[in-house]
Design an enzyme around this catalytic site. Structure first.
Site, PDB file in Angstrom:
ATOM      1  N   LYS A  91       0.688  -1.305   0.162  1.00  0.00           N
ATOM      2  CA  LYS A  91       0.097  -0.027   0.002  1.00  0.00           C
ATOM      3  C   LYS A  91       0.928   1.143   0.002  1.00  0.00           C
ATOM      4  O   LYS A  91       0.298   2.437  -0.668  1.00  0.00           O
ATOM      5  CB  LYS A  91      -0.867  -0.043   1.196  1.00  0.00           C
ATOM      6  CG  LYS A  91      -1.948  -0.959   1.021  1.00  0.00           C
ATOM      7  CD  LYS A  91      -3.192  -0.682   0.246  1.00  0.00           C
ATOM      8  CE  LYS A  91      -4.400  -1.490   0.262  1.00  0.00           C
ATOM      9  NZ  LYS A  91      -5.533  -0.860  -0.726  1.00  0.00           N
ATOM     10  N   SER A 132       0.576 -10.035  -0.862  1.00  0.00           N
ATOM     11  CA  SER A 132       0.501  -8.504  -0.924  1.00  0.00           C
ATOM     12  C   SER A 132       0.608  -8.094   0.480  1.00  0.00           C
ATOM     13  O   SER A 132       0.984  -6.966   0.728  1.00  0.00           O
ATOM     14  CB  SER A 132      -1.060  -8.059  -1.305  1.00  0.00           C
ATOM     15  OG  SER A 132      -2.115  -9.077  -0.570  1.00  0.00           O
TER      16      SER A 132
END
Length: 449
Positions: free
Chosen positions: A99, A351
């Protein structure tokens, strides 16, 4: 489902917006004087909202900020799909997830007056930390709204990066509404977690790294929530290697993309439910949706059991702490290895690794149960001295490791001479579970489940 590919050279387009410049427009500016740092395409934005040059530019912006994360081979998964499988370890990225890439690119593109006004975001964890760190590095004031149930380690980490954390609402949607109201009242710039071209361009840098680290890659598997990560990766990969297959993975209880792609526009999934909070999104983003429709070859869904088993495998075999959302690509490989046979090398993107310890404990137990390595049983026994010792002796013979025993005598459902025993056992697989259950029944113990 296949959605095709096309060449995105970015030639002749404004490198910020992906649109051909019109007379009187400056590069990076939309009509009305809105510069690139503040742009936000209208709903239904097409696949040209982001182009390859945007991703390349984002990579330059991220130089010295985002790490080039490791690509680790997995012997277990390689044997499973009969071909090389590599894990792209974004769980080892700064803040513990990808992110920070998109957040930094988005905030770095703001005008000076927008930076002065500060930024605001809403998140239960990964995006919050990404925005907080990016803002700290760029000297921008950040306010982050987090739901009251957000994991305490994520709240503490967001505060440690310098953000003003405000707890609001019980779900992320309520925090998002509060962040939107704050933006309108104060002029702070709202930093969306996935529905903005700059954010997608930042996430797309993962795709560039994959192509460099594994030039022979044939399949890339990515977890999907709102779609920012898979959109960015697919754009970058398909622009340079149209032959590479890109597969998105959603949790069954939060799978908004299959119905949206079938309908041709984003569709809302009411009350999405999954342990994978990183991909628990009820509606695709408008910008990523167009890119996913254009560049992603297939969207697959995985069960909660598959997510738990994948997380357990990452921990035990790869020695990597991965959150459920980050383990979703591994879950897809484990759930249907045949779909990936002959399509390697495969790169599965892990992720994120920001998992709350209490959730990790529950998920690992769930994963062990799904793998047949954890067994819970309830039995009725006669309430007299020595019965429990005799019961445990049966378990010793079949080599079941007792983790916990609960002995109840006062339940109104029990007879005067009865007791109920609840057992939590560590076992060696599904066959061993059946062996343990059969041994107890053969010894005269009624197993209730």
């Amino acid at each position: 489902m296949s959605f095709g590919t096309s060449d995105l050279s970015g030639r002749g387009r404004d490198r910020f917006t992906g649109r051909s410049e019109k007379p009187g427009e400056k590069p990076g500016e939309r009509p009305g004087g809105e510069h690139a740092g503040a742009r936000y395409p209208a709903p239904g934005a097409g696949a040209d909202a982001v182009v390859l040059d945007d991703v390349r530019g984002a990579r330059k912006t991220l130089a010295g900020v985002a790490r080039t994360t490791a690509l680790e081979g997995s012997r277990h998964l390689s044997a499973l799909v009969a071909g090389p499988v590599h894990l792209k370890c974004e769980n080892l990225q700064r803040t513990g997830s990808f992110k920070v890439r998109g957040a930094y690119v988005r905030i770095a593109g703001l005008r000076p007056d927008q930076r002065v006004a500060g930024v605001v975001a809403a998140s239960a964890g990964n995006h919050a930390q990404g925005v907080a760190l990016a803002s700290q590095l760029l000297g921008v004031r950040a306010t982050v709204f987090m739901p009251l149930g957000a994991p305490l380690p994520k709240v503490a980490a967001t505060r440690a990066y310098g953000a003003d954390v405000r707890m609001y609402g019980h779900v992320v949607d309520e925090a998002l509404a509060a962040a939107g109201a704050y933006a309108r009242e104060t002029g702070a710039v709202f930093i969306h977690p996935f529905d903005h071209p700059d954010v997608i361009a930042g996430q797309g840098t993962v795709g560039l790294e994959i192509l460099e680290q594994c030039p022979e890659v044939r399949t890339v598997v990515v977890g999907v929530g709102g779609g920012g990560l898979v959109a960015g990766i697919a754009l970058a990969v398909k622009s340079l290697r149209p032959d590479v297959r890109v597969v998105g993975v959603q949790a069954e209880g939060a799978a908004s993309y299959p119905p949206s792609l079938a309908a041709g526009h984003p569709v809302v999934v009411e009350a999405p439910v999954t342990m994978a909070d990183g991909i628990r999104v009820g509606r695709p983003g408008d910008v990523p949706f167009g890119l996913v429709r254009e560049y992603v070859d297939e969207i697959r869904t995985v069960s909660e059991d598959a997510l738990a088993s994948a997380l357990l495998l990452c921990l035990e075999r790869a020695k990597l702490v991965v959150e459920p959302a980050g383990a979703s690509p591994v879950a897809a490989l484990m759930a249907d290895p045949e779909a990936f046979r002959g399509r390697g090398p495969v790169v599965a993107v892990l992720s994120g690794g920001n998992v709350d310890p209490l959730l990790l404990q529950r998920v690992l137990r769930h994963g062990m149960a799904a793998a047949g390595r954890y067994l819970s049983l309830r039995l009725r026994v006669t309430d007299r001295p020595g019965v429990l010792a005799t019961l445990l002796a049966v378990l010793t013979v079949v080599d079941a490791n007792v983790l916990d025993v609960s002995h109840v005598r006062t339940d109104p459902r029990l007879g005067l001479t009865e007791a109920e025993v609840e057992l939590h056992l560590e076992t060696k697989g599904p066959e061993h579970c059946e062996e343990v259950t059969a041994a107890l029944r053969d010894a005269g113990y009624p197993v209730m489940g």
